[in-house]
Design a protein around this motif. Structure first.
Motif: not given
Length: 372
Positions: A194-207, A343-351
């Motif tokens: 799904s687009d949501e899952r791929n978005s989470r995966l992209n967030s993790l790979e970026t992190a 807080y937001v500016a200093r965080q990259h959140i991976v779900e």
């Protein structure tokens, strides 16, 4: 061949003894000295050896063993004479630190400058036992270690003790870690691409890319935070792979992992003054693992955005410049409060999804059982 012992004639016969000046010169010629982590002149620093661009940490005991190996490699009679002199001399003394040269990457005038190899925003370099992996936007290439040390120095502890092999897309997608993180981003046991899952995966790979890259971009300083997508106030998730992914990163770059539940709540307080005392100049990743909801995130704002001061008990503190400081990774089962743009500016959140949690609860299976 360098000899740092001499003959001593007495009425009882001939003995051999260490000439301390010659030994200090011998050690200096072989790259031994101290490295000053701080810009304070009063700090003596730690014993090191610079060997063809690799900075190796040492102690008085390890230097003595290195000298013994050198002497033992000589031919007789030099070998026997040198060993006799070393045995007579005994352990190396603390005054050795006073006579050896002081190296530093700061601007103290009397120190010998050491230039360490740094990543830039276009290139990331990760040294392994059999070569340096150079990563750009276009290519991933392995070069000999020498190609890195020709540019400057690297810490021995930054060289990963494993050998690396670059695989193509089809090969690495068969790997257990790749399959594991794919599942870790999945909600439920049957979620498709799904687009949501791929978005989470992209967030993790970026992190992951951000954390292993040794370049600290002053315009976008971030702490990466691993959380559970299904967590909410009053509903705490867990067992979804956050700590395992964090541990995986520790196998790639020099990492210091701290108990987040124990230390997170005392950050910025009197009791938390020495929380980061174990951080070293070569640490590249700092993991606060399994933090609770009372994590004092605002206490590390300055460490995320500026220089990193390390306070140590009983000895002088030192400061790691912002360009060389470790990056932060926080793992938590809780929803951390978002108290404004700072807080937001200093965080990259991976779900993380709940696939592994559900698999354990419904089928009593863990990742190690799935991939064995």
């Amino acid at each position: 061949m360098r000899v740092f012992w001499e003959c001593n004639q007495t009425t009882k016969g001939t003995t051999w003894r260490i000439n301390r000046l010659f030994m200090y010169q011998f050690l200096e010629e072989n790259g031994f000295g101290t490295f000053r982590e701080s810009s304070k002149r009063t700090i003596e620093g730690n014993l090191i050896q610079i060997d063809e661009g690799v900075v190796r940490p040492h102690t008085l005991r390890s230097i003595r063993k290195w000298v013994l190996r050198y002497v033992d490699s000589l031919s007789d009679p030099d070998r026997d004479n040198g060993l006799e002199a070393l045995v007579r001399y005994g352990d190396l003394k603390e005054d050795l630190i006073t006579f050896l040269p002081v190296y530093s990457s700061s601007t103290i005038e009397q120190d010998k400058p050491v230039k360490f190899v740094q990543d830039d925003y276009k290139v990331s370099r990760i040294p392994f036992k059999n070569g340096v992996v150079e990563i750009t936007q276009e290519h991933i290439t392995v070069y000999p270690i020498r190609s890195l040390t020709d540019r400057g120095c690297i810490w021995e502890t930054q060289i990963n003790g494993n050998e690396i092999e670059i695989q193509n897309d089809s090969e690495f997608k068969k790997g257990e870690f790749y399959k594991f993180i794919q599942s870790a981003m999945t909600v439920g046991l049957n979620e498709d691409n799904s687009d949501e899952r791929n978005s989470r995966l992209n967030s993790l790979e970026t992190a992951i890319g951000y954390l292993v890259h040794r370049y600290n971009d002053p315009s976008v300083p971030k702490s990466v935070i691993f959380v559970d997508k299904e967590s909410s106030q009053g509903n705490v998730e867990g067992r979804n792979g956050k700590s395992l992914v964090a541990k995986g990163l520790s196998h790639v770059i020099p990492t210091q992992t701290l108990d987040g539940r124990k230390n997170g709540r005392i950050l910025g307080t009197r009791d938390g003054k020495f929380v980061f005392a174990s951080i070293k100049d070569d640490t590249r990743l700092l993991i606060l693992d399994d933090c609770s909801e009372d994590l004092r995130f605002d206490s590390i704002f300055s460490m995320i955005t500026g220089d990193f001061e390390v306070e140590r008990k009983g000895i002088d503190s030192f400061t790691i410049p912002s360009s060389k400081k470790p990056k932060f990774l926080i793992t938590t089962n809780y929803v951390l409060p978002q108290l404004g743009t700072s807080y937001v500016a200093r965080q990259h959140i991976v779900e993380f999804g709940n696939y592994w949690n559900l698999l354990f609860r419904t089928k009593n299976q863990t990742p190690s059982q799935v991939y064995k």
